[in-house]
Design a protein around this motif. Sequence first.
Motif, PDB file in Angstrom:
ATOM      1  N   GLU A 281      -4.036  46.666  39.558  1.00  0.00           N
ATOM      2  CA  GLU A 281      -4.219  45.325  38.883  1.00  0.00           C
ATOM      3  C   GLU A 281      -4.591  44.166  39.577  1.00  0.00           C
ATOM      4  O   GLU A 281      -3.755  43.806  40.789  1.00  0.00           O
ATOM      5  CB  GLU A 281      -3.340  44.780  37.721  1.00  0.00           C
ATOM      6  CG  GLU A 281      -3.245  45.769  36.590  1.00  0.00           C
ATOM      7  CD  GLU A 281      -2.039  44.972  35.382  1.00  0.00           C
ATOM      8  OE1 GLU A 281      -1.646  44.306  35.612  1.00  0.00           O
ATOM      9  OE2 GLU A 281      -2.259  45.699  34.337  1.00  0.00           O
ATOM     10  N   PRO A 282      -5.714  43.464  39.521  1.00  0.00           N
ATOM     11  CA  PRO A 282      -5.753  42.342  40.362  1.00  0.00           C
ATOM     12  C   PRO A 282      -4.863  41.179  40.416  1.00  0.00           C
ATOM     13  O   PRO A 282      -4.179  41.122  39.251  1.00  0.00           O
ATOM     14  CB  PRO A 282      -7.370  42.074  39.900  1.00  0.00           C
ATOM     15  CG  PRO A 282      -7.467  42.061  38.242  1.00  0.00           C
ATOM     16  CD  PRO A 282      -6.355  43.292  38.568  1.00  0.00           C
TER      17      PRO A 282
ATOM     18  N   PHE B 108       1.710  32.152  31.321  1.00  0.00           N
ATOM     19  CA  PHE B 108       0.903  33.049  31.264  1.00  0.00           C
ATOM     20  C   PHE B 108      -0.024  33.186  32.821  1.00  0.00           C
ATOM     21  O   PHE B 108       0.335  32.551  33.680  1.00  0.00           O
ATOM     22  CB  PHE B 108      -0.389  32.521  30.429  1.00  0.00           C
ATOM     23  CG  PHE B 108      -0.968  31.325  30.683  1.00  0.00           C
ATOM     24  CD1 PHE B 108      -2.216  31.655  31.371  1.00  0.00           C
ATOM     25  CD2 PHE B 108      -0.971  30.171  29.975  1.00  0.00           C
ATOM     26  CE1 PHE B 108      -2.831  30.312  31.924  1.00  0.00           C
ATOM     27  CE2 PHE B 108      -1.647  29.041  30.349  1.00  0.00           C
ATOM     28  CZ  PHE B 108      -2.691  29.137  31.428  1.00  0.00           C
ATOM     29  N   ASP B 109      -0.583  34.388  32.881  1.00  0.00           N
ATOM     30  CA  ASP B 109      -1.343  34.663  34.023  1.00  0.00           C
ATOM     31  C   ASP B 109      -2.690  35.026  33.490  1.00  0.00           C
ATOM     32  O   ASP B 109      -2.935  35.249  32.505  1.00  0.00           O
ATOM     33  CB  ASP B 109      -0.799  36.161  34.712  1.00  0.00           C
ATOM     34  CG  ASP B 109       0.329  35.856  35.316  1.00  0.00           C
ATOM     35  OD1 ASP B 109       0.828  34.947  35.707  1.00  0.00           O
ATOM     36  OD2 ASP B 109       1.276  36.808  35.408  1.00  0.00           O
ATOM     37  N   LEU B 110      -3.807  34.369  34.441  1.00  0.00           N
ATOM     38  CA  LEU B 110      -5.181  34.879  34.297  1.00  0.00           C
ATOM     39  C   LEU B 110      -5.750  35.299  35.360  1.00  0.00           C
ATOM     40  O   LEU B 110      -5.587  34.797  36.559  1.00  0.00           O
ATOM     41  CB  LEU B 110      -5.880  33.335  33.890  1.00  0.00           C
ATOM     42  CG  LEU B 110      -7.398  33.253  33.456  1.00  0.00           C
ATOM     43  CD1 LEU B 110      -7.732  34.186  32.362  1.00  0.00           C
ATOM     44  CD2 LEU B 110      -7.733  31.884  33.653  1.00  0.00           C
ATOM     45  N   ARG B 111      -6.518  36.424  35.241  1.00  0.00           N
ATOM     46  CA  ARG B 111      -7.138  37.180  36.267  1.00  0.00           C
ATOM     47  C   ARG B 111      -8.638  36.802  36.339  1.00  0.00           C
ATOM     48  O   ARG B 111      -9.208  36.624  35.449  1.00  0.00           O
ATOM     49  CB  ARG B 111      -6.561  38.744  36.150  1.00  0.00           C
ATOM     50  CG  ARG B 111      -5.257  39.000  36.372  1.00  0.00           C
ATOM     51  CD  ARG B 111      -5.005  40.157  36.107  1.00  0.00           C
ATOM     52  NE  ARG B 111      -3.330  40.627  36.389  1.00  0.00           N
ATOM     53  CZ  ARG B 111      -2.257  40.389  35.704  1.00  0.00           C
ATOM     54  NH1 ARG B 111      -2.717  40.315  34.272  1.00  0.00           N
ATOM     55  NH2 ARG B 111      -1.205  40.763  35.849  1.00  0.00           N
ATOM     56  N   ALA B 112      -9.248  37.545  37.663  1.00  0.00           N
ATOM     57  CA  ALA B 112     -10.499  37.390  37.648  1.00  0.00           C
ATOM     58  C   ALA B 112     -11.374  38.046  36.577  1.00  0.00           C
ATOM     59  O   ALA B 112     -10.901  39.341  36.454  1.00  0.00           O
ATOM     60  CB  ALA B 112     -11.025  37.778  39.181  1.00  0.00           C
TER      61      ALA B 112
ATOM     62  N   THR C 248     -16.064  34.944  36.875  1.00  0.00           N
ATOM     63  CA  THR C 248     -15.059  33.909  36.835  1.00  0.00           C
ATOM     64  C   THR C 248     -14.060  34.089  35.581  1.00  0.00           C
ATOM     65  O   THR C 248     -14.242  34.895  34.795  1.00  0.00           O
ATOM     66  CB  THR C 248     -15.988  32.701  36.343  1.00  0.00           C
ATOM     67  OG1 THR C 248     -17.194  32.695  37.172  1.00  0.00           O
ATOM     68  CG2 THR C 248     -15.081  31.424  36.070  1.00  0.00           C
ATOM     69  N   ALA C 249     -12.813  33.752  35.905  1.00  0.00           N
ATOM     70  CA  ALA C 249     -11.656  33.740  35.041  1.00  0.00           C
ATOM     71  C   ALA C 249     -11.795  32.744  34.121  1.00  0.00           C
ATOM     72  O   ALA C 249     -12.208  31.462  34.256  1.00  0.00           O
ATOM     73  CB  ALA C 249     -10.511  33.833  35.622  1.00  0.00           C
TER      74      ALA C 249
ATOM     75  N   ALA D 100     -12.408  36.721  23.694  1.00  0.00           N
ATOM     76  CA  ALA D 100     -10.858  36.777  24.428  1.00  0.00           C
ATOM     77  C   ALA D 100     -10.727  38.460  24.618  1.00  0.00           C
ATOM     78  O   ALA D 100     -11.135  39.347  23.868  1.00  0.00           O
ATOM     79  CB  ALA D 100      -9.830  36.222  23.326  1.00  0.00           C
ATOM     80  N   ASP D 101      -9.852  38.561  25.649  1.00  0.00           N
ATOM     81  CA  ASP D 101      -9.467  39.749  26.189  1.00  0.00           C
ATOM     82  C   ASP D 101      -7.881  39.671  25.534  1.00  0.00           C
ATOM     83  O   ASP D 101      -7.249  40.738  25.057  1.00  0.00           O
ATOM     84  CB  ASP D 101      -9.419  40.088  27.613  1.00  0.00           C
ATOM     85  CG  ASP D 101     -10.802  40.270  28.332  1.00  0.00           C
ATOM     86  OD1 ASP D 101     -11.476  40.938  27.685  1.00  0.00           O
ATOM     87  OD2 ASP D 101     -11.180  39.504  28.957  1.00  0.00           O
TER      88      ASP D 101
END
Length: 594
Positions: free
Chosen positions: A11-12, A40-44, A218-219, A234-235
């Motif tokens: 995972e990135p 939270f985490d936000l990925r590319a 872009t994230a 949204a994902d």
Amino acid sequence: MSAPEDTGPGEPRPVLTVRDLSVQVATEAGAKTVLDGLSFDLRAGETLALAGESGSGKSMTALAIMGLLPKPMARISGGAIRLGDTELTSLGERVYRKIRSARVAMIFQEPMTSLNPLMTVERQICEVLLEHGAVSRSQAPKRALELLRDVRLTEPERRLSQYPHELSGGMRQRVMIAMALACDPEVLIADEPTTALDVTVQAEILDLIRTLQAEHGTAVLMITHDMGVVAEMADRVIVLRQGRQEETAPVRDLFAAPRTEYARMLLAAVPRLGAAPDRPEPADSRKIVEVDDLSVRFDIAGGVLNRTVARVHAVEGVSFHIRAGETLALVGESGCGKSTIGKALLGLVPWQGSIRIDGQQTRGRSRAAMRPVLRDIQMVFQDPGASLDARMTVGDQVVEPMVVHGLARGSELADRAEWLFQRVGLSPDMLRRYPHEFSGGQRQRICIARALSLSPKVIVADESVSALDVSVQAQVLDLMQELQAQDGLSYLFISHDMAVIEQVADRVVVMRLGQIMEEGARDAVLRDPRHPYTRRLLSAVPVPDPTRRRPDLPETSGVEEISPIFPVGQGPARVELTELSRRHRVARDAMAKT
């Protein structure tokens, strides 16, 4: 509270990491926590939605990440925000300015308040580019033009020299997106980017953000209270409530099986096109409102002598009626003439034609002669905050129409105010409060109580629920329909939201550029639309189901852009309606193309 998932093998790495973020604001009673332990985490390439109602902490999260919390009123009281390897909470303003736009950028809800009205579009985009050294001064204009082309802005060369007030809302939002992406940031924060836009423009902007995200990787942190937008974009979703993380899940899991009662309530309140129950026909066939050949035009002065050189044909030859106990919906995009018609009914703008309210002709009446007519028709506006006087108690404002019309005084006024508050679901002990002490939904209930004070026969509801959270919107719509059933009220319901229209309307009139394109019974127009413009409006409605993709907008053939401004002596060609059935009419030119 759910902790963010750990990065698994393959995972990135997150581009943005938020851990136990808390924000406090100063109040008269002391510090108040408005965001409590958010992580939270936000990925590319990922889109994470922060969803929730007003006051849930969504925008505070965005401002904290951007380093834009209003100091000293608000501060980060705990937690960490990391952009890659950079800890943002410890940065000074000078360093933060280098990161904004360059690495993390933001699209705000209202572009008109974010753009400088005194600077051209080109100058504002170039300012961002030069501030962060993205290009040289000689290359900046060329890059600005490229950015406007990237965001699919029409006639980009001409737009560069224009000022924000010369652009439509959708154009201004595209300029904001161009500025946000000017330095190719790693993270794009979109704070309610489509709330103030028409449904078709909203669909175009969401499609644009999704396309640009795919091109740049872009994230995106999407902040919204619209669960239809969440489902489409949204994902993953984090549901916030009163500053706390209520639930977090992949978007499909949240919509399929929400774990918390609050998330279930939010999803249940979302209006879904095609799900509205049947509405019984009004028993009374009397026509309360009769409008015939209504036109409203506004002069544009110019030249050395400042004479009238052109006119805006805001409404052109419109005819309709509303029966007792019936809801007629006027639907269309901004500038189509919906609100102008509502104002004309109350004599707030000059007009030509014929308007009858409960059989009384209003043409040519003086202000004094209009008073008895206005007792039968009242208006509820879009923004309840702007409709109420901040210096008067809400009780005084609710009974003010009765004072003006000399209908009651003394203890009778107080009794009437208490009764009206109870009717709209508010406690009589709130009468001595001021507007700022109420929520948006409560303020709109107060405006409805004021409109009811004269016992009118018809209420003009001008975008009366569009500024409200989805759950509050559902409550206000239920209240309006309950009052209609009890009192036989008629409504002229003005909106651009087709899903809301389906819930409340008996008949629908679709307007564009001041004229009627299609009209008829609710189900005839919404389930079997015949005009391409009506089909386009319906296709643009967000689908609150992540397993279903919103259909692509139909081609604009038949709905091409035309200006409502004409030189003096000229005007638009009048649209003629063809009768498809007793309850459905459509513009004749549309039928010729089908």
